[in-house]
Design a protein around this motif. Structure first.
Motif, PDB file in Angstrom:
ATOM      1  N   ASP A  27      -1.941   9.894   1.966  1.00  0.00           N
ATOM      2  CA  ASP A  27      -1.781  11.294   1.565  1.00  0.00           C
ATOM      3  C   ASP A  27      -2.852  11.794   0.606  1.00  0.00           C
ATOM      4  OD1 ASP A  27       0.492  11.306   3.078  1.00  0.00           O
ATOM      5  OD2 ASP A  27       1.823  12.036   1.491  1.00  0.00           O
TER       6      ASP A  27
ATOM      7  N   GLU B  11       0.069  -0.784  -9.108  1.00  0.00           N
ATOM      8  CA  GLU B  11       1.057   0.279  -8.863  1.00  0.00           C
ATOM      9  C   GLU B  11       1.633   0.759 -10.188  1.00  0.00           C
ATOM     10  OE1 GLU B  11       2.364   2.318  -6.405  1.00  0.00           O
ATOM     11  OE2 GLU B  11       3.569   3.063  -8.080  1.00  0.00           O
ATOM     12  N   ASN B  12       1.632   2.067 -10.300  1.00  0.00           N
ATOM     13  CA  ASN B  12       2.017   2.715 -11.544  1.00  0.00           C
ATOM     14  C   ASN B  12       3.524   2.847 -11.726  1.00  0.00           C
ATOM     15  OD1 ASN B  12       1.881   4.374 -13.756  1.00  0.00           O
ATOM     16  ND2 ASN B  12       1.571   6.225 -12.550  1.00  0.00           N
TER      17      ASN B  12
ATOM     18  N   SER C  59      -3.516   6.454  -3.852  1.00  0.00           N
ATOM     19  CA  SER C  59      -2.607   6.914  -4.917  1.00  0.00           C
ATOM     20  C   SER C  59      -1.763   8.104  -4.492  1.00  0.00           C
ATOM     21  CB  SER C  59      -3.384   7.211  -6.205  1.00  0.00           C
ATOM     22  OG  SER C  59      -4.524   7.985  -5.946  1.00  0.00           O
TER      23      SER C  59
ATOM     24  N   ARG D  75       2.565  11.625   6.654  1.00  0.00           N
ATOM     25  CA  ARG D  75       3.622  10.845   7.303  1.00  0.00           C
ATOM     26  C   ARG D  75       3.487   9.388   6.897  1.00  0.00           C
ATOM     27  NH1 ARG D  75       5.246  14.855   8.215  1.00  0.00           N
ATOM     28  NH2 ARG D  75       5.875  15.974  10.068  1.00  0.00           N
ATOM     29  N   ILE D  76       4.599   8.689   6.920  1.00  0.00           N
ATOM     30  CA  ILE D  76       4.566   7.281   6.538  1.00  0.00           C
ATOM     31  C   ILE D  76       3.741   6.479   7.548  1.00  0.00           C
ATOM     32  CG2 ILE D  76       5.992   5.219   6.184  1.00  0.00           C
ATOM     33  CD1 ILE D  76       8.236   7.277   5.355  1.00  0.00           C
TER      34      ILE D  76
ATOM     35  N   PRO E 275       3.059   3.483   1.186  1.00  0.00           N
ATOM     36  CA  PRO E 275       2.852   2.926   2.529  1.00  0.00           C
ATOM     37  C   PRO E 275       1.388   2.598   2.828  1.00  0.00           C
ATOM     38  CG  PRO E 275       4.364   4.774   2.614  1.00  0.00           C
ATOM     39  CD  PRO E 275       3.867   4.710   1.212  1.00  0.00           C
ATOM     40  N   ALA E 276       0.459   3.467   2.412  1.00  0.00           N
ATOM     41  CA  ALA E 276      -0.957   3.219   2.717  1.00  0.00           C
ATOM     42  C   ALA E 276      -1.451   1.982   1.979  1.00  0.00           C
ATOM     43  CB  ALA E 276      -1.802   4.440   2.344  1.00  0.00           C
TER      44      ALA E 276
ATOM     45  N   ASN F 231      11.891   8.428  11.359  1.00  0.00           N
ATOM     46  CA  ASN F 231      10.809   8.569  12.337  1.00  0.00           C
ATOM     47  C   ASN F 231       9.775   7.459  12.235  1.00  0.00           C
ATOM     48  OD1 ASN F 231       9.669   9.288   9.943  1.00  0.00           O
ATOM     49  ND2 ASN F 231       8.725  11.174  10.655  1.00  0.00           N
TER      50      ASN F 231
ATOM     51  N   GLN G 187      19.239  15.769   0.341  1.00  0.00           N
ATOM     52  CA  GLN G 187      18.003  15.423   1.036  1.00  0.00           C
ATOM     53  C   GLN G 187      18.295  14.483   2.206  1.00  0.00           C
ATOM     54  OE1 GLN G 187      14.852  13.430  -1.209  1.00  0.00           O
ATOM     55  NE2 GLN G 187      14.412  12.577   0.797  1.00  0.00           N
TER      56      GLN G 187
ATOM     57  N   ALA H 252      -3.938   2.843 -12.711  1.00  0.00           N
ATOM     58  CA  ALA H 252      -5.404   2.816 -12.687  1.00  0.00           C
ATOM     59  C   ALA H 252      -5.854   4.078 -13.411  1.00  0.00           C
ATOM     60  CB  ALA H 252      -5.898   2.810 -11.252  1.00  0.00           C
TER      61      ALA H 252
ATOM     62  N   GLY I 260      -2.419   1.975  -5.864  1.00  0.00           N
ATOM     63  CA  GLY I 260      -1.239   2.624  -5.283  1.00  0.00           C
ATOM     64  C   GLY I 260      -0.572   1.735  -4.258  1.00  0.00           C
TER      65      GLY I 260
ATOM     66  N   ARG J  73      -2.683  12.763  -6.179  1.00  0.00           N
ATOM     67  CA  ARG J  73      -2.727  12.059  -7.468  1.00  0.00           C
ATOM     68  C   ARG J  73      -4.133  11.485  -7.661  1.00  0.00           C
ATOM     69  NH1 ARG J  73       3.095   9.064  -7.534  1.00  0.00           N
ATOM     70  NH2 ARG J  73       3.724  10.179  -9.378  1.00  0.00           N
TER      71      ARG J  73
ATOM     72  N   GLY K 246       6.077   4.198  -3.154  1.00  0.00           N
ATOM     73  CA  GLY K 246       5.588   5.562  -3.316  1.00  0.00           C
ATOM     74  C   GLY K 246       6.623   6.593  -2.914  1.00  0.00           C
ATOM     75  N   GLN K 247       6.159   7.677  -2.334  1.00  0.00           N
ATOM     76  CA  GLN K 247       7.092   8.735  -1.922  1.00  0.00           C
ATOM     77  C   GLN K 247       8.092   8.215  -0.907  1.00  0.00           C
ATOM     78  OE1 GLN K 247       4.947  12.384  -0.570  1.00  0.00           O
ATOM     79  NE2 GLN K 247       3.196  11.112  -1.083  1.00  0.00           N
TER      80      GLN K 247
HETATM   81  C1  LIG Z   1      11.461  12.805  -0.288  1.00  0.00           C
HETATM   82  C2  LIG Z   1      10.459  12.467   0.772  1.00  0.00           C
HETATM   83  C3  LIG Z   1      10.903  12.054   2.025  1.00  0.00           C
HETATM   84  C4  LIG Z   1       9.962  11.749   3.014  1.00  0.00           C
HETATM   85  N1  LIG Z   1      10.423  11.363   4.236  1.00  0.00           N
HETATM   86  C5  LIG Z   1       9.534  11.051   5.189  1.00  0.00           C
HETATM   87  C6  LIG Z   1       9.996  10.604   6.457  1.00  0.00           C
HETATM   88  O1  LIG Z   1      11.199  10.506   6.713  1.00  0.00           O
HETATM   89  N2  LIG Z   1       9.051  10.284   7.386  1.00  0.00           N
HETATM   90  C7  LIG Z   1       7.704  10.386   7.152  1.00  0.00           C
HETATM   91  O2  LIG Z   1       6.914  10.049   8.047  1.00  0.00           O
HETATM   92  N3  LIG Z   1       7.241  10.803   5.967  1.00  0.00           N
HETATM   93  C8  LIG Z   1       8.114  11.138   4.985  1.00  0.00           C
HETATM   94  N4  LIG Z   1       7.656  11.567   3.770  1.00  0.00           N
HETATM   95  C9  LIG Z   1       6.201  11.598   3.530  1.00  0.00           C
HETATM   96  C10 LIG Z   1       5.716  10.173   3.221  1.00  0.00           C
HETATM   97  O3  LIG Z   1       6.579   9.553   2.309  1.00  0.00           O
HETATM   98  C11 LIG Z   1       4.298  10.161   2.695  1.00  0.00           C
HETATM   99  O4  LIG Z   1       3.456  10.782   3.641  1.00  0.00           O
HETATM  100  C12 LIG Z   1       3.815   8.732   2.437  1.00  0.00           C
HETATM  101  O5  LIG Z   1       4.635   8.077   1.491  1.00  0.00           O
HETATM  102  C13 LIG Z   1       2.380   8.717   1.938  1.00  0.00           C
HETATM  103  O6  LIG Z   1       2.035   7.399   1.622  1.00  0.00           O
HETATM  104  P1  LIG Z   1       0.818   7.067   0.641  1.00  0.00           P
HETATM  105  O7  LIG Z   1       0.801   5.603   0.501  1.00  0.00           O
HETATM  106  O8  LIG Z   1      -0.389   7.753   1.096  1.00  0.00           O
HETATM  107  O9  LIG Z   1       1.195   7.751  -0.754  1.00  0.00           O
HETATM  108  P2  LIG Z   1       2.468   7.662  -1.689  1.00  0.00           P
HETATM  109  O10 LIG Z   1       3.684   7.383  -0.922  1.00  0.00           O
HETATM  110  O11 LIG Z   1       2.417   8.929  -2.488  1.00  0.00           O
HETATM  111  O12 LIG Z   1       2.191   6.409  -2.628  1.00  0.00           O
HETATM  112  C14 LIG Z   1       1.201   6.436  -3.620  1.00  0.00           C
HETATM  113  C15 LIG Z   1       1.527   5.411  -4.686  1.00  0.00           C
HETATM  114  O13 LIG Z   1       0.457   5.343  -5.599  1.00  0.00           O
HETATM  115  C16 LIG Z   1       0.963   5.229  -6.916  1.00  0.00           C
HETATM  116  N5  LIG Z   1      -0.045   5.755  -7.844  1.00  0.00           N
HETATM  117  C17 LIG Z   1      -0.440   7.036  -8.017  1.00  0.00           C
HETATM  118  N6  LIG Z   1      -1.422   7.100  -8.920  1.00  0.00           N
HETATM  119  C18 LIG Z   1      -1.652   5.828  -9.320  1.00  0.00           C
HETATM  120  C19 LIG Z   1      -2.555   5.247 -10.260  1.00  0.00           C
HETATM  121  N7  LIG Z   1      -3.434   5.995 -10.933  1.00  0.00           N
HETATM  122  N8  LIG Z   1      -2.514   3.908 -10.446  1.00  0.00           N
HETATM  123  C20 LIG Z   1      -1.638   3.126  -9.758  1.00  0.00           C
HETATM  124  N9  LIG Z   1      -0.772   3.625  -8.859  1.00  0.00           N
HETATM  125  C21 LIG Z   1      -0.777   4.963  -8.642  1.00  0.00           C
HETATM  126  C22 LIG Z   1       2.226   6.059  -6.891  1.00  0.00           C
HETATM  127  O14 LIG Z   1       3.115   5.655  -7.938  1.00  0.00           O
HETATM  128  C23 LIG Z   1       2.766   5.739  -5.508  1.00  0.00           C
HETATM  129  O15 LIG Z   1       3.626   4.639  -5.526  1.00  0.00           O
HETATM  130  C24 LIG Z   1       8.565  11.860   2.750  1.00  0.00           C
HETATM  131  C25 LIG Z   1       8.139  12.274   1.485  1.00  0.00           C
HETATM  132  C26 LIG Z   1       9.065  12.568   0.501  1.00  0.00           C
HETATM  133  C27 LIG Z   1       8.584  13.000  -0.853  1.00  0.00           C
END
Ligand SMILES: Cc1cc2nc3c(=O)[nH]c(=O)nc-3n(C[C@H](O)[C@H](O)[C@H](O)COP(=O)(O)OP(=O)(O)OC[C@H]3O[C@@H](n4cnc5c(N)ncnc54)[C@H](O)[C@@H]3O)c2cc1C
Length: 617
Positions: A551, A287-288, A366, A559-560, A267-268, A303, A382, A337, A264, A500, A293-294
């Motif tokens: 997440d 990355e899928n 993920s 949060r990001i 951000p994480a 923020n 949005q 993955a 994935g 996910r 990501g989100q």
């Molecule tokens: C529309 C929207 C607006 C937002 N705005 C804000 C904001 O303004 N401020 C804020 O702090 N937070 C915001 N958030 C929340 C924030 O985006 C998430 O908390 C943050 O992106 C989480 O990061 P993450 O890396 O944990 O997961 P994700 O962002 O969900 O990234 C996970 C990644 O893993 C990939 N993946 C999943 N399964 C697989 C697999 N099996 N194999 C390979 N890759 C895979 C996905 O395609 C994705 O790219 C927002 C969320 C959304 C949906």
């Protein structure tokens, strides 16, 4: 073009001059709007000096005429990039003047210029930014050269330019304008910030291009990569085929075992990759969909610490990707993955293209998928009145406003009570007939006691409308389907997030909703065999050396910045794990011993692992 700031009559002359420009030299326009002669003069001077070669700078002294100006400019084929206007003083209605621009041309960025020290105007501007009435703010130039001012303006112009068709097109896509696949590709390239030109297959230009390629009757879409010495033309390619043709991925030598594999690139995952590779760990990220990501789907993140003007999710993600790439991270794009298993002294991630990645440690990043409302109008709004998640940072801007919260869970209840501190009225929209099954009793009682919070049962959000920002919602009665429109300033959507983690099968312990259990959350005696003598490290899953961040993890803050924080925090734990296993190997004198000697054995990867814990997320 000359400027006689202060003379209201000078403005139309400038407009005329701008409109007389030759089409061959079409330039975008920056419009200044202020009743205050001093504001117009200083803005015009600074903007002309720095951007005069590429943009036409015009100043409007009468806000009431701005709409007519913009229509005239559009009729003359001159795109407006920014409208920058004064606020406070003689421009007391400056925010409304700028806010009205969206109805005339939604692509124009609206920038409030605040005089240094005008804190009262600043507060109103910040609130207007939160609900989407304005796009940006900047301190009026107080000295010359005004580098801080120009740094912001350059960023705004870059943001505006990145959404503009034409110009540099390393990729061209010829497809059916409204087909789902064309939309998907548009989204994919834009989230990766790859300038791509889209050509509707029914247009004359597209037909000619297909003819030149000898692909008149090819399956659409056709993707042409124009940046390589030899152009590649792909007919109806899969995302993986496009990624391969880009040539960014170097083949992984057989037998290669990475120190860290990250699943994935949200951000994480990106933060983990930056820290891991910068600290010398051999790192691979898979990355899928799209990097970011989100977060990458958010047009403006306000923020994230360090970006007072906000930053687009795609820009933030691409900067982090480049950073990780620079430090040496290997990326596997458009690959999923599909499973995690244990082999000898390492883990294996099986990917959707049939390949297998080997790594001593794994970071599962993920993420989660927020349930979306899915109506086009609300998706479009949005960040401009429609927010996913609790959006605590937006709450102060809700002062005096009519706010709706969609969702009946604890997070919706908490958000409603928090928003009620500022909002005039908060209405919780719940599909069910009661909150008792979905919300904690203490929250229900707090909501009952709050004078400005009410709950609307048996309704769901069916649609919404607004030009510059959300203005109304359409609510549908879940039983009868009857619809009604209600005025609304903001909607906070908290209808659930789905982790996910389906691809992990039974490999990793999770809670009832599928979020991964880590560290102290992993209960002892659940039937899961944790072999090491030590307790799991924080962020470590039920498999030693497999970590989770962001997440996807139970109890994570959605949060990001917190996802980035976890991605960074997991790397010292990876080091610790690798050190421990290396020391264990040295102690037993083994060349390629199983990590299971000191951490776990192969059996511990299988077996039932879903742990019946309530989810806190
Ligand atoms: C529309 C929207 C607006 C937002 N705005 C804000 C904001 O303004 N401020 C804020 O702090 N937070 C915001 N958030 C929340 C924030 O985006 C998430 O908390 C943050 O992106 C989480 O990061 P993450 O890396 O944990 O997961 P994700 O962002 O969900 O990234 C996970 C990644 O893993 C990939 N993946 C999943 N399964 C697989 C697999 N099996 N194999 C390979 N890759 C895979 C996905 O395609 C994705 O790219 C927002 C969320 C959304 C949906």
């Amino acid at each position: 073009m000359t400027m006689s700031a202060g003379a209201a009559t000078a403005a139309p002359t400038e407009l005329d001059a701008a409109m007389r420009s030759e089409p061959a030299q079409v330039q975008a326009v920056i419009v200044i709007v202020s009743r205050d002669a001093g504001t117009r003069e200083v803005l015009h001077r600074e903007l002309s000096k720095r951007y005069g070669a590429d943009y036409q700078i015009v100043a409007c002294a009468r806000p009431a005429e701005l709409a007519a100006w913009m229509r005239d400019l559009r009729a003359a084929g001159l795109p407006v990039a920014l409208v920058i206007g004064g606020v406070g003083g003689q421009d007391r209605d400056g925010i409304e003047v700028l806010g009205a621009v969206r109805a005339i041309d939604p692509r124009v960025l609206r920038v409030a210029a605040i005089s240094w020290g005008d804190w009262a105007s600043a507060r109103s501007v910040f609130d207007a930014l939160t609900v989407g009435t304005l796009d940006h703010w900047v301190d009026s130039p107080a000295q010359s050269p005004a580098e801080e001012f120009h740094r912001s303006i350059t960023d705004f112009l870059r943001e505006w330019g990145s959404g503009r068709p034409g110009g540099f097109e390393p990729v061209r896509v010829i497809g059916q304008r409204w087909s789902a696949r064309s939309q998907e590709l548009r989204d994919l390239f834009s989230r990766h910030r790859i300038p791509a030109g889209f050509y509707d297959a029914t247009s004359e230009r597209a037909r000619q291009m297909l003819h030149d390629l000898g692909l008149e009757s090819a399956e659409l879409p056709v993707v042409v990569l124009r940046f390589a010495a030899e152009r590649s033309t792909l007919v109806n390619p899969s995302n993986a085929e496009i990624a391969d043709a880009f040539g960014l991925m170097t083949p992984i030598p057989s037998g290669k075992v990475f120190d860290v594999a990250v699943a994935g690139a949200g951000p994480a995952g990106l933060a983990a990759a930056v820290y891991a590779s910068s600290e010398g760990l051999q790192t691979v990220v898979v990355e899928n969909e799209a990097v970011g990501g989100q977060a990458g789907t958010s047009s403006m993140i306000r923020n994230y610490p360090g970006f007072s003007q906000g930053i687009s999710g795609a820009t933030l993600a691409q900067e982090a990707r480049r950073q990780a790439w620079t430090f040496g991270t290997t990326f596997m794009y458009m690959r999923r993955a599909e499973s995690l298993s244990r082999h000898d002294d390492h883990y294996q991630l099986a990917l959707s293209d049939g390949s297998v990645l080997a790594a001593r440690t794994v970071i599962i990043a993920s993420g989660a998928a927020y349930r979306r409302l899915g109506t086009p109008a609300l998706e479009d709004l949005q960040g401009r009145g429609v927010f996913y998640g609790a959006a605590v940072s937006e709450a102060p801007a809700m002062r005096g406003r009519k706010v709706f919260v969609a969702g009946g869970g604890n997070s919706a209840g908490q958000a409603a009570l928090y928003l009620a501190k500022w909002a005039n009225q908060v209405t919780i929209l719940v599909r069910a007939a009661s909150l008792s099954d979905s919300m904690s009793d203490y929250l229900i009682r707090e909501i009952d006691a709050a004078p400005n919070v009410n709950v609307c049962f048996g309704v769901q959000v069916a649609d919404g409308a607004g030009t510059s920002h959300l203005e109304s919602l359409v609510l549908a009665d879940t039983a009868s389907g009857t619809r009604r429109s209600v005025p609304a300033d903001a909607l906070f959507v908290l209808i659930g997030a789905q982790p996910r983690t389906g691809w992990l099968g039974e490999a990793i312990a999770r809670d009832q909703r599928g979020f991964i259990l880590t560290g102290g959350d992993l209960p002892a005696g659940t039937g899961r065999r944790w072999r090491p003598a030590r307790r799991p490290l924080p962020l470590e899953t039920s498999l030693p050396g497999v970590f989770a961040a962001g997440d996807v993890r139970r109890g994570s803050v959605k949060r990001i910045a917190s996802a980035v924080g976890e991605g960074a925090a997991v790397i010292p734990l990876v080091h610790r794990f690798l050190r421990t296993t290396a020391a264990a190997r040295a102690a037993t004198g083994q060349q390629h011993p199983s990590l299971g000697q000191h951490t776990h054995d192969r059996d511990s990867v299988s077996g039932p692992v879903n742990v019946p814990l309530p989810s806190t997320t």
